[in-house]
Scaffold this motif. Sequence first.
Motif, short mmCIF file in Angstrom:
data_model
loop_
_atom_site.label_atom_id
_atom_site.label_comp_id
_atom_site.label_asym_id
_atom_site.label_seq_id
_atom_site.Cartn_x
_atom_site.Cartn_y
_atom_site.Cartn_z
N THR A 138 0.67 -2.17 3.77
CA THR A 138 0.04 -3.49 3.71
C THR A 138 0.23 -4.14 2.34
O THR A 138 0.06 -3.49 1.32
N CYS B 140 0.84 -1.19 0.00
CA CYS B 140 0.00 0.00 0.00
C CYS B 140 0.88 1.25 0.00
O CYS B 140 1.86 1.34 0.73
N CYS C 285 1.15 2.69 6.32
CA CYS C 285 0.44 1.41 6.17
C CYS C 285 1.33 0.29 5.61
O CYS C 285 1.70 -0.62 6.31
#
Length: 199
Positions: A164, A157, A162
């Motif tokens: 992710t 991401c 983040c």
Amino acid sequence: MEPDDALGDELGNLALDFLHTVRRTRHGVEDLLATPSNLLAWLDQHRDVGPTRGLVGRVSVPDARTLLDEARRLRADIGALVEASATGQPVPGLPLYGLNRVLTATRWSWRLAPVPSGGAVLEAHGEDTHALEALGPIALAAAHLVTSVDASRLRRCASPPCGTWFLDTSKGGRRRWCSMARCGNREKAATHRGKRRTS
Ligand SMILES: [Zn+2]
């Protein structure tokens, strides 16, 4: 758990959803698998993803504690394997060993079951032998990521902090965020604020 941790997390793969149970937020690292019951709840929520039906819900309380340790270890192994796969590095030995340990603990038989709304779903039926078996579907999904997925579609991401991992299954292959609701909108709002400041 937040609503977006339920099914339909949009990361494109069960192993990536599992990896996302530990996440970086602006407040630090958050681990959704803090207790054995957290883990059992997560497994229960995700039992309809792929061939996981019928495998969870049979884990006893003492087994759940061991299972949590195993799950955290598997999660770290999956993280290392995904990172290596996405960056074109050789498959790291220890994480591979960890993943194979879970895969070999699973003794499933398979059955294709019709779905009332149409089509069919692949169901796995485990022998009640080893609690580790409950992690089998996650390990299987991770193996699929490493062996059958275009590595350029495996991305992090773009919204800091983040990071992710997600599988970009979009047609154009230009997806940037783990989730529009979680990170995409936040990034867009930040860009908008930046534009207003400079204009
Ligand atoms: Zn994100």
